[in-house]
Design a protein around this motif. Structure first.
Motif, PDB file in Angstrom:
ATOM      1  N   SER A   1     -24.717  29.245  10.054  1.00 60.12           N
ATOM      2  CA  SER A   1     -25.681  28.599  10.955  1.00 60.12           C
ATOM      3  C   SER A   1     -25.990  29.519  12.134  1.00 60.12           C
ATOM      4  O   SER A   1     -25.253  30.453  12.427  1.00 60.12           O
ATOM      5  CB  SER A   1     -25.123  27.282  11.491  1.00 60.12           C
ATOM      6  OG  SER A   1     -24.319  27.525  12.642  1.00 60.12           O
TER       7      SER A   1
ATOM      8  N   LYS B   1     -10.949  40.225  17.146  1.00 63.59           N
ATOM      9  CA  LYS B   1     -12.036  40.103  16.179  1.00 63.59           C
ATOM     10  C   LYS B   1     -12.345  41.411  15.463  1.00 63.59           C
ATOM     11  O   LYS B   1     -12.603  42.434  16.066  1.00 63.59           O
ATOM     12  CB  LYS B   1     -13.262  39.609  16.944  1.00 63.59           C
ATOM     13  CG  LYS B   1     -14.516  39.464  16.133  1.00 63.59           C
ATOM     14  CD  LYS B   1     -14.431  38.325  15.175  1.00 63.59           C
ATOM     15  CE  LYS B   1     -15.676  38.369  14.269  1.00 63.59           C
ATOM     16  NZ  LYS B   1     -15.511  37.641  13.055  1.00 63.59           N
TER      17      LYS B   1
ATOM     18  N   SER C   1     -18.168  29.266  21.978  1.00 65.99           N
ATOM     19  CA  SER C   1     -18.221  29.964  23.264  1.00 65.99           C
ATOM     20  C   SER C   1     -18.718  28.977  24.313  1.00 65.99           C
ATOM     21  O   SER C   1     -19.167  27.879  23.967  1.00 65.99           O
ATOM     22  CB  SER C   1     -19.153  31.173  23.191  1.00 65.99           C
ATOM     23  OG  SER C   1     -20.487  30.748  23.004  1.00 65.99           O
TER      24      SER C   1
ATOM     25  N   PRO D   1     -26.166  29.854  16.277  1.00 67.62           N
ATOM     26  CA  PRO D   1     -25.317  29.210  17.300  1.00 67.62           C
ATOM     27  C   PRO D   1     -26.094  28.107  18.014  1.00 67.62           C
ATOM     28  O   PRO D   1     -26.398  28.223  19.183  1.00 67.62           O
ATOM     29  CB  PRO D   1     -24.963  30.368  18.239  1.00 67.62           C
ATOM     30  CG  PRO D   1     -26.014  31.394  18.032  1.00 67.62           C
ATOM     31  CD  PRO D   1     -26.559  31.228  16.655  1.00 67.62           C
TER      32      PRO D   1
ATOM     33  N   ASN E   1     -17.008  28.886  15.242  1.00 68.44           N
ATOM     34  CA  ASN E   1     -17.163  29.819  16.370  1.00 68.44           C
ATOM     35  C   ASN E   1     -17.535  29.036  17.622  1.00 68.44           C
ATOM     36  O   ASN E   1     -18.447  28.212  17.579  1.00 68.44           O
ATOM     37  CB  ASN E   1     -18.283  30.820  16.076  1.00 68.44           C
ATOM     38  CG  ASN E   1     -17.974  31.681  14.870  1.00 68.44           C
ATOM     39  OD1 ASN E   1     -17.353  32.726  15.001  1.00 68.44           O
ATOM     40  ND2 ASN E   1     -18.360  31.222  13.686  1.00 68.44           N
TER      41      ASN E   1
ATOM     42  N   GLY F   1     -22.072  33.279  25.757  1.00 70.96           N
ATOM     43  CA  GLY F   1     -20.759  33.746  26.183  1.00 70.96           C
ATOM     44  C   GLY F   1     -20.015  34.408  25.041  1.00 70.96           C
ATOM     45  O   GLY F   1     -20.481  34.422  23.899  1.00 70.96           O
TER      46      GLY F   1
HETATM   47  P1  ADP Z   1     -19.292  37.387  11.768  1.00 73.24           P
HETATM   48  O1  ADP Z   1     -19.906  37.233  10.429  1.00 73.24           O
HETATM   49  O2  ADP Z   1     -18.836  38.766  12.089  1.00 73.24           O
HETATM   50  O3  ADP Z   1     -18.240  36.395  12.051  1.00 73.24           O
HETATM   51  P2  ADP Z   1     -21.897  36.625  12.965  1.00 73.24           P
HETATM   52  O4  ADP Z   1     -22.593  37.312  14.062  1.00 73.24           O
HETATM   53  O5  ADP Z   1     -22.534  36.640  11.642  1.00 73.24           O
HETATM   54  O6  ADP Z   1     -20.412  37.152  12.905  1.00 73.24           O
HETATM   55  O7  ADP Z   1     -21.723  35.115  13.436  1.00 73.24           O
HETATM   56  C1  ADP Z   1     -20.922  34.257  12.792  1.00 73.24           C
HETATM   57  C2  ADP Z   1     -21.150  32.873  13.332  1.00 73.24           C
HETATM   58  O8  ADP Z   1     -20.868  32.826  14.727  1.00 73.24           O
HETATM   59  C3  ADP Z   1     -22.561  32.360  13.187  1.00 73.24           C
HETATM   60  O9  ADP Z   1     -22.502  31.058  12.674  1.00 73.24           O
HETATM   61  C4  ADP Z   1     -23.117  32.377  14.580  1.00 73.24           C
HETATM   62  O10 ADP Z   1     -24.009  31.290  14.779  1.00 73.24           O
HETATM   63  C5  ADP Z   1     -21.881  32.181  15.423  1.00 73.24           C
HETATM   64  N1  ADP Z   1     -21.993  32.792  16.745  1.00 73.24           N
HETATM   65  C6  ADP Z   1     -22.428  34.005  17.047  1.00 73.24           C
HETATM   66  N2  ADP Z   1     -22.370  34.218  18.374  1.00 73.24           N
HETATM   67  C7  ADP Z   1     -21.872  33.091  18.931  1.00 73.24           C
HETATM   68  C8  ADP Z   1     -21.561  32.691  20.267  1.00 73.24           C
HETATM   69  N3  ADP Z   1     -21.723  33.494  21.305  1.00 73.24           N
HETATM   70  N4  ADP Z   1     -21.054  31.455  20.448  1.00 73.24           N
HETATM   71  C9  ADP Z   1     -20.863  30.630  19.414  1.00 73.24           C
HETATM   72  N5  ADP Z   1     -21.128  30.960  18.154  1.00 73.24           N
HETATM   73  C10 ADP Z   1     -21.630  32.174  17.903  1.00 73.24           C
END
Ligand code: ADP
Ligand code: ZN
Ligand code: MG
Length: 478
Positions: A156, A264, A199, A158, A197, A209
């Protein structure tokens, strides 16, 4: 203290219910003796080659269309390299650069009304095996049965601003996936699980954030608590002038708290590269058209139709469509007996009562539409009365009784024969002179009492309309 907003994004993993695994012919069935659902391909033997299961692509397109995504006509698989004992190849075949679906959206209900949650992408990948920690022998065993079970990862944007919104989305998503028939979404068996996820940011701020991630969560309740816990923890850090560190955290259900696991990792750590053993997937217009034509009706469309076609209330329609099995029972029974309101009342009343009393889940229901329709006909034709029908339905639910047989066996048919009713009423009149007098003196309540006495004497098997009619006639003659 400043005002903060929560921001969440979810990566939901869904195990697909295709018959065979994504790159070999092994079964996807849950459980089984350890390491019996495996072959050289899914156990990662050197020199073997994967072959893509077409049904996985069908299912992915179906989900993509239902979640309003663009389908990537030319998509590819990539290797995600990492070593972990449950991953025998030391890489997972996934999609990074060209995922099969992109840019979708899902509508959810929030306190403030409807809201759209963006779907960033959906990609196909393979599941890993399972580690079983054996405390007796103090060792870890590996079960590869789950290796190569097809997964969709639904990522999804954010877009969530509260734990409630996260749960509303997960429930909606689960409904859609179950109706689509692509997954059983049994969270307790891990066929639906989410990386959460979280923030926080100052209220109204455009900038996101720093987030933390809790992986592999498989209970709605835990997810709800985890989002709230993490929000609070991060706000406290910021208020103390500290920073939130981007890391993976572990949610501990028993302690009701999250704990740091590892900082991470990012895409570079995995050294993704195009999977050389698989051809790109090309999706034609006619393939998409064919899937569109065979799309099952989704809960929202059903709900609307039930209100328009069968005049159910919005509330009844939404309860009945909350589970696919209830909706199917409703539709099939109505198709046989053409009494939607009766079917609806039976489901909303007796059926739901029995389900909650016996903790039966919709997917474990075993009630046939034919029998249910038969029972409704028995009531509507005046063969049994409503109270009796509850007893019959309970027997159908608990002992798989056949309604007609059961009614006959237990002698529950209402009396067609008025002479016995007349005889009984005469007796009741004789035995209750006070009530007769009250009734003749204008007390309506006394009539109800006399009806009750008659029904009791006839063990509830009389047709209430005949009892009313005959009693009235006899009293008027007095
Ligand atoms: P990864 O695959 O490395 O975990 P992504 O950038 O694809 O990272 O994001 C994974 C998930 O984290 C997505 O669902 C995105 O919406 C969510 N996400 C990204 N940034 C934030 C944020 N600052 N706060 C909350 N959720 C976030
Ligand atoms: Zn296999
Ligand atoms: Mg992630």
């Amino acid at each position: 203290m400043m005002n903060y907003e929560t921001v969440c994004g979810l990566e939901v993993h869904v195990e697909l219910s295709t018959k065979s695994k994504i790159f070999c012919g092994c079964t996807t069935e849950f459980g089984g003796e350890p390491n019996t659902h495996v072959c050289p391909v899914c156990s990662g033997m050197p020199g073997t080659l994967p072959m893509l299961n077409k049904s996985v692509v069908d299912y992915a397109i179906r989900v993509g269309l239902a979640l309003n995504c663009d389908i990537t006509r030319y998509n590819k698989f990539d290797r995600k390299n990492y070593f972990y004992p449950d991953l025998p190849k030391a890489y997972q075949i996934s999609q990074l650069y060209l995922p099969i679906c992109r840019d979708g959206k899902v509508e959810i209900e929030t306190e403030a009304g409807k809201k759209y949650i963006g779907i960033h992408e959906i990609h196909m990948e393979e599941d890993a095996g399972k580690l079983v920690h054996d405390p007796w022998d103090d060792c870890t065993l590996i079960d590869y049965n789950r290796c190569g079970v097809p997964l969709l990862e639904i990522v999804s944007e954010p877009d969530f601003s509260s734990a409630d919104e996260v749960i509303a989305y997960l429930e909606k998503l689960r409904d859609i996936l179950i109706y689509l028939g692509v997954s059983d979404c049994k969270m307790q068996e891990g066929s639906m699980r989410a990386d959460v996820n979280v923030s926080v940011k100052p209220f109204g701020s455009k900038e996101l954030g720093t987030r933390t991630e809790m992986k592999n969560m498989n209970s709605f309740k835990a997810i709800h608590r985890a989002v709230n816990f993490e929000t609070k923890r991060q706000i406290e850090l910021l208020e103390e002038g500290k920073r939130v560190i981007q890391e993976t955290r572990r949610w501990d259900e028993n302690k009701d708290a999250s704990f740091a696991m590892r900082s991470k990792e990012n895409a570079q750590d995995y050294r993704y590269f195009p999977e050389p053993d698989l051809l790109p997937v090309e999706i034609s217009d006619s393939w998409i058209r064919q899937i569109k034509e065979n799309m099952p009706e989704l809960p929202e469309a059903k709900r609307k139709r039930y209100v328009e076609e069968f005049s159910l209330s919005e509330y009844d329609a939404s309860v009945i469509t909350s589970a696919k099995e209830l909706a199917f029972l409703f539709e099939q029974t109505t198709a046989i007996c053409s009494k939607p309101k009766e079917v609806c009342n039976l489901i909303m009343g007796e059926l739901m009562r029995l389900m909650s009393e016996t903790s039966t889940l919709p997917e474990d229901l075993d009630i046939s539409a034919e029998d249910t329709a038969k029972l409704i006909e028995l009531v509507c034709d005046g063969k049994i009365n409503r109270n009796t029908s509850k007893e019959v339905f309970e027997a159908m639910f608990k002992q798989k009784a056949k309604p007609e047989e059961y009614v006959k066996q237990k002698g529950l048919l209402m009396l067609d024969d008025d002479s016995l009713v007349e005889e009984t009423i005469d007796k009741v009149i004789n035995e209750n002179p006070k009530s007769v007098e009250d009734y003749l003196g204008g007390k309506q309540k006394a009539f109800g009492f006399l009806v009750g006495q008659t029904m009791k004497a006839l063990k509830g098997k009389a047709n209430p309309q005949s009892v009313n009619r005959i009693l009235k006639e006899k009293l008027e003659k007095l």
